[in-house]
Design an enzyme around this catalytic site. Structure first.
Site, mmCIF file in Angstrom:
data_model
loop_
_atom_site.group_PDB
_atom_site.id
_atom_site.type_symbol
_atom_site.label_atom_id
_atom_site.label_comp_id
_atom_site.label_asym_id
_atom_site.label_seq_id
_atom_site.Cartn_x
_atom_site.Cartn_y
_atom_site.Cartn_z
ATOM 1 N N SER A 68 0.853 -1.185 0.000
ATOM 2 C CA SER A 68 0.000 0.000 0.000
ATOM 3 C C SER A 68 0.890 1.237 0.000
ATOM 4 O O SER A 68 2.123 1.145 0.098
ATOM 5 C CB SER A 68 -0.914 -0.002 1.232
ATOM 6 O OG SER A 68 -1.780 1.125 1.218
ATOM 7 N N ARG A 69 0.265 2.401 -0.069
ATOM 8 C CA ARG A 69 1.042 3.646 -0.019
ATOM 9 C C ARG A 69 1.451 3.995 1.400
ATOM 10 O O ARG A 69 2.315 4.835 1.605
ATOM 11 C CB ARG A 69 0.226 4.790 -0.636
ATOM 12 C CG ARG A 69 0.047 4.666 -2.144
ATOM 13 C CD ARG A 69 -0.857 5.731 -2.702
ATOM 14 N NE ARG A 69 -2.227 5.601 -2.191
ATOM 15 C CZ ARG A 69 -3.230 6.403 -2.527
ATOM 16 N NH1 ARG A 69 -3.016 7.416 -3.341
ATOM 17 N NH2 ARG A 69 -4.440 6.204 -2.040
ATOM 18 N N TYR B 285 4.602 0.507 -2.779
ATOM 19 C CA TYR B 285 4.460 -0.411 -3.901
ATOM 20 C C TYR B 285 5.822 -0.953 -4.334
ATOM 21 O O TYR B 285 5.939 -2.101 -4.758
ATOM 22 C CB TYR B 285 3.784 0.294 -5.078
ATOM 23 C CG TYR B 285 2.387 0.803 -4.796
ATOM 24 C CD1 TYR B 285 1.574 0.182 -3.856
ATOM 25 C CD2 TYR B 285 1.872 1.902 -5.484
ATOM 26 C CE1 TYR B 285 0.289 0.637 -3.603
ATOM 27 C CE2 TYR B 285 0.590 2.368 -5.240
ATOM 28 C CZ TYR B 285 -0.196 1.742 -4.298
ATOM 29 O OH TYR B 285 -1.464 2.204 -4.052
ATOM 30 N N HIS C 87 -2.762 2.081 -13.137
ATOM 31 C CA HIS C 87 -2.491 0.764 -13.698
ATOM 32 C C HIS C 87 -1.152 0.708 -14.435
ATOM 33 O O HIS C 87 -0.347 -0.205 -14.209
ATOM 34 C CB HIS C 87 -3.624 0.337 -14.629
ATOM 35 C CG HIS C 87 -4.893 0.051 -13.924
ATOM 36 N ND1 HIS C 87 -6.043 -0.340 -14.579
ATOM 37 C CD2 HIS C 87 -5.224 0.107 -12.605
ATOM 38 C CE1 HIS C 87 -7.022 -0.523 -13.693
ATOM 39 N NE2 HIS C 87 -6.543 -0.247 -12.498
ATOM 40 N N LYS D 137 -8.951 -4.267 -14.936
ATOM 41 C CA LYS D 137 -9.443 -3.552 -16.113
ATOM 42 C C LYS D 137 -9.753 -2.096 -15.738
ATOM 43 O O LYS D 137 -10.048 -1.814 -14.565
ATOM 44 C CB LYS D 137 -10.669 -4.264 -16.699
ATOM 45 C CG LYS D 137 -11.851 -4.381 -15.709
ATOM 46 C CD LYS D 137 -12.653 -3.099 -15.653
ATOM 47 C CE LYS D 137 -13.446 -2.977 -14.376
ATOM 48 N NZ LYS D 137 -13.903 -1.599 -14.123
#
Length: 327
Positions: A37-38, A59, A80, A98
């Protein structure tokens, strides 16, 4: 390698990361090894809820974990490409939620990177891996309903307008098209391939993102696809595939259908049903595992070049909406 346990990393801790992780935990031969996570706090909280051994506060730390076989990219749309690229650069295979990226140009760069590094990559278009959708593809390919002349599909939900929310925000590539419209467009692509013409119209939100969008795709065969996506009101979320010898109706929600009914000329309707495992993400996870165990770098069910091409169609639709120029 047919019995190797697939060790997953989860990049992101939002709702989609949660439901995907819940499905992974149902599957034998899969282990959710790490989450990134951040912030360390968010990673630790997510790991604690799901019994994940490793929690990373960035990340980059997740991407650097050499024991992770594949990373699921579960960030908002605009994340993404950079997040998947980060993982590929670090040697990790990726399953990217997606839409694969925000633009076809980003998708081409991501695919080139995966191929350059010799790493598996796939768009997490879960619809493609659903057993009923795969059955539909077989019925169409076998000519069961004759030549396809039309595809109808809609996916709209009601979300109160909030320009700070990811669905509406210009900062996170919000709007109906990328979040919901990708489903009917990918569905039509699966059945009819690349459209020859693209027309679209939309009602914009106050900040300019598309709020209610209609799409008309035309094909060299003479077939058409009439598609709808929106954020203003809930739609039936059904799909119908019409052919010269019959039709197939997909029950709601068509992107993970519980049933579909085949209507053939001169025959009684035939209904196929499916009791989905978990939330319905298990099928794509199993395909990732199959590919990794077999040493395949992409899935034939969702080829990388097709993900790029679909983003190209979405680019064209976005241009039509922005400029009002017809096909």
């Amino acid at each position: 390698m047919s019995d190797m346990t697939i060790k997953w990393g989860i990049l992101g801790t939002g709702l989609i990361a949660q439901v995907f992780t819940e499905d992974l935990l149902r599957l034998p031969g899969h282990e959710v090894l790490a989450v990134g996570s951040r912030t360390p706090e968010s990673a630790r909280a997510f790991a604690g809820r799901h019994g994940i051994a490793r929690a990373y506060g960035s990340y980059a730390e997740l991407a650097a974990d050499g024991e992770v076989d594949v990373v699921y990219i579960a960030t908002p749309h605009n994340g993404h490409y950079p997040n998947a690229a980060l993982c590929l650069e670090a040697g990790r295979a990726v399953l990217v939620e997606k839409p694969f990226t925000v633009t076809a140009a980003e998708s081409r760069r991501l695919v080139a990177l995966a191929r350059e590094r010799g790493l598996f990559a796939m768009e997490a278009m879960w619809t493609r891996f659903n057993p009923l959708i795969r059955k539909l593809g077989s019925l169409v390919a076998e000519g069961t309903i004759g030549e396809v002349t039309a595809v109808y599909a809609d996916f709209a939900e009601q979300f109160p307008y909030d320009p700070a929310h990811r669905l509406w925000s210009t900062d996170t590539a919000g709007g109906a098209l990328l979040d919901l419209g990708v489903y009917p467009v990918s569905f039509a692509w699966m059945l009819l391939g690349a459209p020859a013409t693209v027309q679209a119209t939309a009602a914009p939100a106050p900040n300019g993102v598309d709020a209610n969008t209609g799409i008309l795709l035309g094909y060299s065969s003479g077939a058409v696809a009439l598609l709808h996506c929106g954020l203003l009101a809930a739609s039936p979320q059904t799909a119908t595939v019409i052919g010269t010898k019959g039709r197939v109706e997909m029950a709601s929600p068509f992107f993970r259908p519980p049933a579909m009914t085949l209507h053939r000329d001169g025959a009684d309707p035939e209904t196929f049903t499916l009791e989905a495992a978990g939330h319905g993400y298990t099928y794509q996870a199993e395909e990732v595992a199959r590919c990794l165990r077999a040493g395949e770098l992409e899935s034939p069910l969702m080829p990388l070049d097709e993900s790029v091409a679909i983003l190209g169609t979405l680019d064209t639709i976005a241009t039509r909406l922005r400029t009002g120029v017809p096909a």
